[in-house]
Design an enzyme around this catalytic site. Sequence first.
Site, PDB file in Angstrom:
ATOM      1  N   CYS A  60       0.853  -1.188   0.000  1.00  0.00           N
ATOM      2  CA  CYS A  60       0.000   0.000   0.000  1.00  0.00           C
ATOM      3  C   CYS A  60       0.888   1.237   0.000  1.00  0.00           C
ATOM      4  CB  CYS A  60      -0.879  -0.022   1.253  1.00  0.00           C
ATOM      5  SG  CYS A  60      -1.990   1.388   1.390  1.00  0.00           S
TER       6      CYS A  60
ATOM      7  N   HIS B 262      -9.094  -4.081  -1.553  1.00  0.00           N
ATOM      8  CA  HIS B 262      -8.109  -3.296  -0.792  1.00  0.00           C
ATOM      9  C   HIS B 262      -8.472  -1.807  -0.830  1.00  0.00           C
ATOM     10  CE1 HIS B 262      -3.767  -2.241   0.290  1.00  0.00           C
ATOM     11  NE2 HIS B 262      -4.258  -1.095  -0.134  1.00  0.00           N
ATOM     12  N   GLU B 263      -8.755  -1.292  -2.027  1.00  0.00           N
ATOM     13  CA  GLU B 263      -9.042   0.147  -2.150  1.00  0.00           C
ATOM     14  C   GLU B 263     -10.358   0.504  -1.477  1.00  0.00           C
ATOM     15  OE1 GLU B 263      -6.618   1.820  -2.887  1.00  0.00           O
ATOM     16  OE2 GLU B 263      -5.419   0.360  -3.967  1.00  0.00           O
TER      17      GLU B 263
ATOM     18  N   HIS C 193     -10.138   1.182   2.214  1.00  0.00           N
ATOM     19  CA  HIS C 193      -9.683   2.520   2.610  1.00  0.00           C
ATOM     20  C   HIS C 193     -10.862   3.451   2.890  1.00  0.00           C
ATOM     21  CE1 HIS C 193      -5.316   2.486   2.188  1.00  0.00           C
ATOM     22  NE2 HIS C 193      -5.392   1.880   1.015  1.00  0.00           N
TER      23      HIS C 193
HETATM   24 ZN    ZN Z   1      -3.800   0.920   0.151  1.00  0.00          ZN
END
Ligand code: ZN
Length: 169
Positions: A99, A141-142, A145
């Site tokens: 990341c 993953h995104e 966030h």
């Molecule tokens: Zn990330």
Amino acid sequence: MAILPILKFPDPVLKETSRSVERFSAELSIRVDGLLDTMRAMPGGIGIAAPQVGWTERVVIVDVSGHKKGGRQDNHGLLELVNPEILAMGGSQIIREGCMSVPDYTANVKRAQWVLVDALDRNGKQVIIESIGFEAVVIQHEMDHLDGILFLDRVTSLKTDLFRRKSYA
Ligand code: ZN
């Protein structure tokens, strides 16, 4: 080109829950372009989420088409997802993740093998995509966030699944 600074762990903004985008304006489009330019400027930049540049709205960009592993698998090329939601997911896979906000570490993280995502594009038009494999991992993953979740939070064992890296690439 507007290259924005990336917030780094443990910046508290990375722990915030982002709010939905409500206005699909020219200003939104300019901000999405800034996010895209910032992702593309990073070595190995295959995904970015708005909160990583301090913009706490629900916008992510994913493009694995140029990645050495992801590019060979099924993918949708450039995806700009506004207010994305996962409608369905299934299977599981473990991939080594990194990341831009956690530059010193990578980790093995367990994710769904495929996801069905409902989102809007920068103009407010609906986008529904089914993604599998590497691209599906990057989307998950995104999207994490947007809820203040980092891949570190998903590591089962910090002792065996977390790795320090020497350089970001
Ligand atoms: Zn990330």
